[in-house]
Design a protein around this motif. Structure first.
Motif, short mmCIF file in Angstrom:
data_model
loop_
_atom_site.label_atom_id
_atom_site.label_comp_id
_atom_site.label_asym_id
_atom_site.label_seq_id
_atom_site.Cartn_x
_atom_site.Cartn_y
_atom_site.Cartn_z
N MET A 1 0.96 -1.11 -0.05
CA MET A 1 -0.19 -0.09 0.17
C MET A 1 0.61 1.76 -0.26
SD MET A 1 -2.92 1.34 0.06
CE MET A 1 -4.04 3.08 0.29
N PHE A 2 1.60 1.00 0.75
CA PHE A 2 2.95 1.99 1.20
C PHE A 2 3.78 2.36 -0.34
CE2 PHE A 2 7.44 3.85 1.47
CZ PHE A 2 7.21 4.81 1.95
N ARG A 3 3.73 1.34 -1.18
CA ARG A 3 4.96 1.82 -2.14
C ARG A 3 4.20 2.40 -3.38
NH1 ARG A 3 9.62 -2.21 -1.95
NH2 ARG A 3 10.36 -1.43 0.29
N SER A 4 2.45 1.96 -3.27
CA SER A 4 1.83 2.26 -4.72
C SER A 4 1.80 3.87 -4.48
CB SER A 4 0.52 1.60 -4.12
OG SER A 4 -0.87 2.10 -5.27
N LEU A 5 1.59 4.00 -2.68
CA LEU A 5 1.22 5.32 -2.86
C LEU A 5 2.01 6.50 -2.64
CD1 LEU A 5 -1.38 7.66 -1.33
CD2 LEU A 5 -0.15 7.30 0.92
N PHE A 6 3.55 5.83 -2.33
CA PHE A 6 4.69 6.68 -2.73
C PHE A 6 5.22 6.98 -4.07
CE2 PHE A 6 9.55 6.55 -3.56
CZ PHE A 6 9.69 7.59 -2.56
N ALA A 7 4.68 5.76 -4.67
CA ALA A 7 5.28 5.77 -6.12
C ALA A 7 4.48 6.81 -6.88
CB ALA A 7 4.11 4.18 -6.74
N ARG A 103 12.99 3.44 -12.18
CA ARG A 103 11.94 3.22 -13.39
C ARG A 103 10.80 2.40 -12.67
NH1 ARG A 103 13.56 1.21 -17.74
NH2 ARG A 103 15.97 1.16 -18.90
N SER A 104 10.88 1.90 -11.11
CA SER A 104 10.02 1.64 -10.44
C SER A 104 8.84 2.79 -10.95
CB SER A 104 9.90 0.88 -9.14
OG SER A 104 11.10 0.29 -9.40
N TYR A 105 9.06 3.72 -10.26
CA TYR A 105 7.82 4.96 -10.65
C TYR A 105 7.64 5.93 -11.05
CZ TYR A 105 8.61 3.85 -5.43
OH TYR A 105 8.67 2.78 -4.91
N GLN A 200 13.99 -6.93 -14.71
CA GLN A 200 12.68 -7.26 -15.30
C GLN A 200 11.36 -6.28 -15.00
OE1 GLN A 200 11.65 -9.19 -10.66
NE2 GLN A 200 12.41 -11.31 -11.50
N ASN A 201 11.50 -5.04 -14.59
CA ASN A 201 11.13 -3.71 -14.66
C ASN A 201 10.93 -3.21 -15.85
OD1 ASN A 201 10.45 -3.03 -12.17
ND2 ASN A 201 11.82 -1.95 -11.35
N ALA A 202 12.51 -3.38 -16.77
CA ALA A 202 13.16 -2.81 -18.57
C ALA A 202 12.80 -3.54 -19.12
CB ALA A 202 14.42 -2.81 -18.41
#
Length: 208
Positions: A1-7, A103-105, A200-202
């Motif tokens: 949840m935090f990672r999604s919000l932080f993104a 890349r994540s965000y 994987q992200n790439a």
């Protein structure tokens, strides 16, 4: 949840620091000025809204990265394990952590055309070199979320080294997982894990 919000909020920060600061501009004034300008860009740029990953990454690579202290971010995320890493390992970890964050965000930029940002005034004393700029971010119809930016002044330039969403910092959110990885597999194991995630992200971005 935090990672999604932080993104979502890191994406605003990535762009909010992408334009050059005015000479002697206070960090809160810089965040407010540039946030307003960047939100206008996001609302007008159909390519970013459509999820053009390459364009977004090119923008971040060209204008954003110089405004972050990724070495400090990585050292804080590793904590005491940073001291046991060799200079070569530190450089490699910093590069991979930077790539992971970007890349994540990057794709979160597409969601910001409907957001409003309010920056709270900062009482900056003479000689201050480490500050926290506090903001609230709100989407129409939703409750506001707090986003705090930690910045350090180096060589006359303010650089971001941490972001906290609803009181939870980016550095803290990674420190536990990094520590566990180093404990289980050593610094080289953490480096290998970051490289795998970035690959994987790439690969996922290349399919878009």
């Amino acid at each position: 949840m935090f990672r999604s919000l932080f993104a979502r909020f890191l994406a605003v920060l990535l762009l909010a620091t992408s334009l050059p600061a005015l000479a002697e501009e206070a960090p809160d004034a810089q965040i407010k000025r540039v946030s307003d300008e960047v939100l206008t860009i996001v609302r007008q740029d159909k390519s970013i809204q459509a999820g053009d990953t390459k364009k977004t990454l090119d923008l971040i690579d060209a204008k954003v990265l110089p405004n972050f202290d990724f070495t400090r971010m990585t050292s804080l995320a590793l904590g005491r394990d940073w001291r046991s890493a060799t200079p070569a390992q530190r450089a490699a970890l910093t590069a991979e952590f930077r790539t992971l964050l970007v890349r994540s965000y990057a794709n979160a930029l597409t969601k910001f055309k409907d957001y409003q940002i309010a920056v709270k005034p900062l009482k900056l004393a003479a000689g201050d070199s480490d500050v926290v700029v506090r903001t609230t971010v709100r989407k129409a119809g939703s409750s506001p979320d707090t986003v705090d930016y930690s910045l350090e002044k180096k060589d006359g330039q303010w650089k971001v080294y941490d972001v906290a969403v609803a009181g939870v910092s980016l550095i803290t959110s990674y420190r536990d997982s990094f520590g566990q990885e180093v404990k289980a597999h050593g610094v080289d194991g953490l480096l290998a894990s970051l490289k795998t995630k970035n690959a994987q992200n790439a690969a996922g971005n290349s399919k878009k």
